[in-house]
Design a protein around this motif. Structure first.
Motif, short mmCIF file in Angstrom:
data_model
loop_
_atom_site.label_atom_id
_atom_site.label_comp_id
_atom_site.label_asym_id
_atom_site.label_seq_id
_atom_site.Cartn_x
_atom_site.Cartn_y
_atom_site.Cartn_z
N MET A 1 -0.02 5.53 -20.18
CA MET A 1 -0.57 4.48 -19.17
C MET A 1 -0.99 3.46 -19.09
O MET A 1 -1.44 2.74 -19.90
CB MET A 1 -1.09 5.15 -18.27
CG MET A 1 -1.24 6.75 -17.98
SD MET A 1 -2.37 7.40 -16.66
CE MET A 1 -2.88 6.64 -16.15
N ASN B 1 4.62 -0.64 -16.78
CA ASN B 1 5.18 0.34 -15.51
C ASN B 1 4.94 0.50 -13.67
O ASN B 1 5.94 1.01 -13.14
CB ASN B 1 4.13 1.62 -15.56
CG ASN B 1 4.33 2.48 -16.87
OD1 ASN B 1 5.04 2.59 -17.70
ND2 ASN B 1 3.33 3.62 -16.49
N TRP C 1 3.85 4.44 -4.40
CA TRP C 1 3.73 5.03 -5.70
C TRP C 1 2.82 3.36 -6.69
O TRP C 1 1.71 4.02 -6.90
CB TRP C 1 4.63 5.02 -6.16
CG TRP C 1 5.11 4.91 -7.56
CD1 TRP C 1 4.89 6.03 -8.61
CD2 TRP C 1 5.08 4.58 -8.86
NE1 TRP C 1 4.59 5.92 -9.46
CE2 TRP C 1 4.79 5.15 -9.89
CE3 TRP C 1 5.20 2.98 -8.30
CZ2 TRP C 1 4.15 4.39 -10.98
CZ3 TRP C 1 4.43 2.53 -10.15
CH2 TRP C 1 4.53 2.95 -11.40
N SER C 2 2.75 2.46 -6.61
CA SER C 2 2.38 1.60 -7.33
C SER C 2 0.87 1.66 -6.52
O SER C 2 -0.23 1.07 -7.82
CB SER C 2 2.97 0.03 -6.68
OG SER C 2 2.89 -0.39 -5.74
N TYR D 1 -0.57 4.59 -8.42
CA TYR D 1 -0.55 4.93 -9.87
C TYR D 1 -1.78 3.71 -10.10
O TYR D 1 -2.20 4.35 -11.59
CB TYR D 1 0.61 4.08 -10.39
CG TYR D 1 0.92 4.28 -11.46
CD1 TYR D 1 0.77 5.04 -12.77
CD2 TYR D 1 0.12 2.92 -11.91
CE1 TYR D 1 1.47 5.31 -13.67
CE2 TYR D 1 0.56 2.65 -13.93
CZ TYR D 1 1.04 3.89 -14.70
OH TYR D 1 0.72 3.95 -15.61
N GLN E 1 -5.29 5.38 -9.68
CA GLN E 1 -5.56 6.47 -10.33
C GLN E 1 -6.31 5.74 -12.14
O GLN E 1 -6.72 6.25 -13.01
CB GLN E 1 -4.37 7.48 -11.00
CG GLN E 1 -4.37 8.21 -9.80
CD GLN E 1 -3.50 9.17 -10.33
OE1 GLN E 1 -3.02 9.57 -10.84
NE2 GLN E 1 -3.04 10.32 -8.96
#
Length: 74
Positions: A1, A5, A48-49, A52, A55
């Motif tokens: 991760m 990404n 989403w970003s 992400y 997290q």
């Protein structure tokens, strides 16, 4: 991760938006369809970003749930 990404998915979202811009059928509602599709792609990417990255680097560190209060005092 990794944070890369987010950039990779950004490029994919831009390509998807450009593709959807070109294949939109001509007609009376072309502007409405383009706006709706581009807004949907943008909102999905942003949601989403943000999730992400939240997290990836949380503001509050997670705590173990199996540690009891009595064990900490002893």
């Amino acid at each position: 991760m990794s944070g890369y990404n987010v950039l990779i998915v950004l490029v994919a979202a831009i390509l998807l938006a450009a593709f959807s811009w070109t294949i939109t059928p001509r007609g009376k509602h072309q502007t409405l369809i383009r706006s709706s599709v581009l807004l949907s792609i943008t909102c999905c990417y942003l949601m989403w970003s943000i999730t992400y990255m939240a997290q990836l680097h949380p503001l509050i560190a997670p705590r173990r749930g199996d540690v009891r209060f009595e064990e900490v005092l002893n």
